[in-house]
Design an enzyme around this catalytic site. Structure first.
Site, short mmCIF file in Angstrom:
data_model
loop_
_atom_site.label_atom_id
_atom_site.label_comp_id
_atom_site.label_asym_id
_atom_site.label_seq_id
_atom_site.Cartn_x
_atom_site.Cartn_y
_atom_site.Cartn_z
N ALA A 1 25.19 52.42 36.39
CA ALA A 1 25.23 52.45 37.86
C ALA A 1 24.28 51.38 38.38
CB ALA A 1 24.80 53.82 38.35
N GLY B 1 25.92 54.84 33.21
CA GLY B 1 27.29 54.94 33.74
C GLY B 1 28.26 54.06 32.97
N GLU C 1 29.26 56.13 30.14
CA GLU C 1 30.08 57.24 30.67
C GLU C 1 31.49 56.76 30.99
OE1 GLU C 1 26.83 58.16 33.46
OE2 GLU C 1 27.18 60.23 32.91
N GLU D 1 19.41 57.31 31.47
CA GLU D 1 19.10 57.81 32.82
C GLU D 1 17.77 58.57 32.87
OE1 GLU D 1 22.06 57.70 31.47
OE2 GLU D 1 23.63 57.42 32.96
C1 LIG Z 1 25.89 59.25 38.92
C2 LIG Z 1 24.89 58.42 38.16
C3 LIG Z 1 25.46 57.85 36.95
C4 LIG Z 1 24.87 56.97 36.19
C5 LIG Z 1 23.50 56.60 36.35
C6 LIG Z 1 23.17 55.27 35.71
O1 LIG Z 1 23.99 54.60 35.13
S1 LIG Z 1 21.59 54.79 35.92
C7 LIG Z 1 21.54 53.21 35.15
C8 LIG Z 1 21.51 53.34 33.69
N1 LIG Z 1 21.34 52.04 33.09
C9 LIG Z 1 20.17 51.60 32.70
O2 LIG Z 1 19.17 52.27 32.77
C10 LIG Z 1 20.14 50.20 32.16
C11 LIG Z 1 19.07 49.43 32.82
N2 LIG Z 1 19.03 48.05 32.38
C12 LIG Z 1 18.50 47.70 31.21
O3 LIG Z 1 18.08 48.48 30.41
C13 LIG Z 1 18.44 46.23 30.95
O4 LIG Z 1 18.44 45.57 32.18
C14 LIG Z 1 19.61 45.70 30.09
C15 LIG Z 1 20.95 46.10 30.67
C16 LIG Z 1 19.46 46.24 28.66
C17 LIG Z 1 19.55 44.14 30.05
O5 LIG Z 1 18.27 43.75 29.61
P1 LIG Z 1 17.82 42.22 29.72
O6 LIG Z 1 16.44 42.17 29.14
O7 LIG Z 1 18.85 41.37 29.20
O8 LIG Z 1 17.74 41.91 31.27
P2 LIG Z 1 16.82 42.52 32.38
O9 LIG Z 1 16.38 43.88 32.04
O10 LIG Z 1 15.77 41.53 32.75
O11 LIG Z 1 17.84 42.68 33.60
C18 LIG Z 1 18.42 41.53 34.20
C19 LIG Z 1 18.59 41.81 35.66
O12 LIG Z 1 19.56 42.87 35.81
C20 LIG Z 1 19.05 43.89 36.62
N3 LIG Z 1 19.62 45.16 36.16
C21 LIG Z 1 19.71 45.61 34.92
N4 LIG Z 1 20.34 46.78 34.87
C22 LIG Z 1 20.65 47.09 36.14
C23 LIG Z 1 21.33 48.18 36.75
N5 LIG Z 1 21.82 49.20 36.04
N6 LIG Z 1 21.46 48.16 38.07
C24 LIG Z 1 21.01 47.13 38.83
N7 LIG Z 1 20.37 46.05 38.30
C25 LIG Z 1 20.20 46.05 36.98
C26 LIG Z 1 17.55 43.81 36.40
O13 LIG Z 1 16.85 44.42 37.43
C27 LIG Z 1 17.34 42.32 36.34
O14 LIG Z 1 17.37 41.81 37.64
P3 LIG Z 1 16.06 41.29 38.33
O15 LIG Z 1 16.52 40.75 39.63
O16 LIG Z 1 15.47 40.30 37.39
O17 LIG Z 1 15.19 42.51 38.50
#
Ligand SMILES: CC/C=C\CC(=O)SCCNC(=O)CCNC(=O)[C@H](O)C(C)(C)COP(=O)(O)OP(=O)(O)OC[C@H]1O[C@@H](n2cnc3c(N)ncnc32)[C@H](O)[C@@H]1OP(=O)(O)O
Length: 719
Positions: free
Chosen positions: A61, A100, A103, A123
């Site tokens: 998400a 998500g 999921e 999450e």
């Molecule tokens: C009803 C609810 C259902 C579902 C809930 C969810 O899905 S909650 C979200 C669950 N997902 C996560 O927790 C994943 C979070 N992201 C990460 O762990 C890492 O970003 C990832 C995907 C492994 C990539 O890592 P990497 O080191 O390659 O990049 P970085 O972390 O620097 O991220 C790059 C930019 O992307 C932004 N970002 C990452 N994930 C999300 C996200 N889920 N939503 C929005 N934005 C996301 C991150 O903030 C970075 O952007 P920046 O502008 O530099 O902050």
């Protein structure tokens, strides 16, 4: 958004498009909903493949949307429609399928993953549960125990582990999309009912109740006071005991209570802070995006005590060839044995071969001639370190980066001992260095942006969360720890026991209270620092009062314990008693309680009951107050840097965001008022006097934490 294309005649390809991680924003959800509807209603489409653009399936998400009112189609109806559809949907998973994103993949009828992909339901690390059916579908796919592990820890698994667990159907090192398309064609027309996870029964342990009770106990112990892990267990219990639709209702209710919670806000702040610190800057204007890191092909570690060994292991595990240097053969042999054992143990845990060939042990400094970077980890003694830096400067290549692992000493003085001071930076690791995620990268006034960029980049390669900080005694983490630890011993003088102080801090959420930590790391560590600062030992002026140093209150209790040989766990006694030297189970020690009483009467101190509230306010607010001074001094670029350091290096509970976030959550006026109250009651403790930045922030109307940098800037511009 999502792109819809028809390929190979009868296959609809739906590509998630939302760089950088294809998060499920409102536009993406709308795109998927529309595309799935189109594919299901098109008679020429036999099967669907779902993938993400740029080699990333989906990062979950869109966390940035959580703070805004919800728009667009919901995740759950979108996912349910995919599973219920009458055409097979194959998820082609490259890069990540997280939250998500996983999921969504679980709603697909088949999952094919590239071997480098990582999958997980993280999450819980954002203070939430996987509430798009993740808590209900995953147990139905891989069984309750394995699902509970993934959901309560939020850990990512490799594609190979996902295959073993049964999360994916195939793992490939070929083009994932091509394979998914072939696969989709091959399953078209086969019955879909058995592939719908919502219709399956989860496999449960026979003693489900006691299994879930045990799990609940473990999550409560692991993260004291955190509500999301508890909700995860409750949601999985629902999956194990209720029909799917009722389980989904429970999942929704649990999520509703978490979604707007202060803990979720704190943990999401931690997530973004971790990314903010990657965009580091120095007061000179050098920044992450205008400073180029140099590649490190070969590194060296000099000094193979506990820290040096951990650092060497970290480097080897990251695939970097290392020269590991000790001064004498005997010490080298002991270190070699220890490092090899750690490498073997760690490799075994990961199911890999230890990379022993990457490390060369030596007692000859000449072996450092070819390295790109050296990390010095010798004994914490300025004269010795200066000597080492002088030698490194003459032995190493002129462009080699020279880093120190000092935890508090002046990086600038070490730089001055070299020919190229601009190549000197601090790389402050935390013990055990191959396990702890935090790295403080300390720049002195002469450190070049390239040196900082290189150390930050190296930290990233080692899997650390690196935070760039300025040079001062104790840098950020240890500098803030000093007033915190001082308050804890002052509280003992005033009537508290180590048990009371520790209990208050542990109930707040720290894994260990201050006295347990002190016993674990050894009381002699602080003793040595205090000797170096002239607070105890021969540096103290004759006739100086035992409880006053440099004009302010001082507590000699830790020094007295050290003098008695009570150094903590290693000697079997410290603030607590252990069954033997090296013992780990802390017991209350009646001797210590008597000792405290005698000490108080000797110094004419009246014991009074110390409340849990006073423990927390004095210990935490004095630490926070120092954090404000650090911001004022420009040692940390922003509150996010401080909070990241505390969460990743000092056991600050993530569900409380970090010390500076906590101050904002409590309310800056409250923190100010309490500090004023305690500093009036204890005028001999300058650390309790509110910092001018805190006062300014309160005067400025206590802006939200993301606006603090603006106030700090005005302070700096007026200096
Ligand atoms: C009803 C609810 C259902 C579902 C809930 C969810 O899905 S909650 C979200 C669950 N997902 C996560 O927790 C994943 C979070 N992201 C990460 O762990 C890492 O970003 C990832 C995907 C492994 C990539 O890592 P990497 O080191 O390659 O990049 P970085 O972390 O620097 O991220 C790059 C930019 O992307 C932004 N970002 C990452 N994930 C999300 C996200 N889920 N939503 C929005 N934005 C996301 C991150 O903030 C970075 O952007 P920046 O502008 O530099 O902050």
């Amino acid at each position: 958004m999502a792109r819809y294309t028809r390929i190979a005649g009868s296959i609809a390809l739906i590509t998630l498009k939302n760089p950088p991680v294809n998060a499920l924003s409102a536009a993406v959800r709308q795109g998927i909903t529309d595309s799935v509807g189109r594919a299901l209603s098109d008679p020429e489409v036999e099967a669907v493949v779902l993938c993400g653009e740029d080699g990333k399936f989906c990062g979950g998400a869109d966390i940035k949307e959580f703070a805004r009112p919800m728009t667009g189609p919901g995740l759950v109806p979108m996912i349910d429609a995919i599973e219920a559809g009458e055409k097979p949907v194959v998820a082609a998973i490259e890069g990540v399928a997280l939250g998500g994103g996983l999921e969504l993949a679980l709603a697909c009828h088949y999952r094919i993953a590239h071997y480098k992909a990582r999958l997980g339901l993280p999450e819980v690390t954002l203070g939430l549960i996987p509430a798009a059916g993740g808590t209900q579908r995953l147990p139905r796919l891989i069984g309750v125990p394995a699902a509970l592990d993934l959901i309560t820890t939020g850990r990512h698994v490799s594609a190979h582990e996902a295959l073993k667990l049964g999360i994916v159907d195939r793992v490939t090192d070929r083009n994932t999309l091509e394979l998914a398309v072939e696969f989709a064609k091959s399953v078209s027309g086969q019955p879909l009912a058995p592939r719908r996870l919502s219709t399956r029964q989860p496999s449960c342990p026979t003693d489900l109740d006691s299994f879930l009770e045990g799990a609940m106990l473990r999550v409560r112990q692991r993260a004291r006071g955190a509500i999301a892990p508890v909700a995860c267990v409750q949601a999985v219990r629902a999956a194990a005991t209720l029909p799917f639709s009722q389980g989904m209702e429970q999942e929704k209710e649990l999520m509703a209570s978490l979604f707007t919670s202060a803990q979720a806000r704190a943990m999401q702040y931690c997530f973004f802070s971790q990314r903010t610190v990657g965009r580091w800057s120095m007061p000179s204007g050098a920044r992450w995006d205008n400073s180029k890191a140099q590649p490190i092909h070969k590194a060296a570690v000099i000094g193979l005590g506990t820290m040096g060994r951990g650092i060497a292991v970290s480097l080897v595990q990251a695939g970097i060839p290392v020269v590991a240097v000790e001064m004498e053969t005997k010490q080298l042999e002991v270190a070699k044995h220890a490092v090899t054992s750690i490498l073997e143990r760690e490799a075994q845990k990961r199911g890999k071969e230890p990379k022993l060939g990457l490390i060369h042990f030596s007692i000859d400094l000449q072996d450092l001639r070819e390295v790109d970077l050296v990390i010095e980890a010798v004994f914490e003694d300025m004269a010795l370190k200066k000597q080492v830096f002088r030698e490194l400067s003459s032995v190493c290549r002129p462009n080699a980066f020279l880093c120190t692992n000092t935890s508090s000493l002046d990086v600038n003085q070490l730089a001055a001992a070299t020919r190229m001071p601009e190549l000197v930076v601090g790389m402050h690791f935390f013990a055990p260095a191959h396990v702890m995620k935090l790295l403080e990268v300390v720049y002195g006034p002469r450190s070049s942006p390239v040196a900082v960029a290189t150390a930050m980049q190296l930290g990233k390669r080692l899997g650390k969360v690196s935070v760039a900080v300025g040079n001062c005694h104790g840098f950020v983490g240890n500098r803030m720890l000093m007033p915190y630890m001082e308050q804890s011993v002052f509280l003992l003088e005033e009537g508290a026991t180590p048990e009371q102080v520790d209990q208050a801090l542990e109930e707040f959420g720290f894994p260990m209270g201050v006295f347990r930590v002190s016993d674990l790391s050894g009381l002699d560590v602080g003793w040595k620092v205090r000797k170096g600062l002239g607070l105890t030992g021969p540096g103290v002026a004759p006739g100086e009062s035992a409880r006053i140093r440099q004009g302010r209150r001082y507590c000699p209790l830790p020094d007295l314990l050290c003098k008695q040989g009570r150094l903590g766990q290693k000697t079997g006694k410290g603030w607590y008693l252990y069954d033997k030297p090296g013992g780990r189970v802390a017991k209350s020690d009646p001797w210590l309680h008597n000792f405290l009483e005698e000490y108080r009467s000797q110094h004419g101190l009246q014991a009074h009951p110390v409340s849990q509230q006073e423990v927390l306010e004095r210990c935490l607010y004095s630490l926070i107050n120092e954090g404000f001074r650090i911001l004022e001094d420009g040692i940390a670029a922003g509150p996010e840097d401080i909070d990241t350091i505390y969460v990743f290096g000092y056991g600050w509970p993530p569900h409380r965001g970090g010390p500076m976030f906590h101050a904002g959550a409590v309310g800056l006026p409250t923190v100010l008022e309490k500090l004023e109250h305690y500093s009036q009651a204890h005028p001999d403790i300058p650390q309790l006097q509110p910092s001018s930045l805190l006062r300014r922030l309160v005067t400025a109307g206590s802006p939200p934490i993301h606006k603090w940098r603006e106030v700090v800037k005005t302070v700096h511009s007026q200096l």
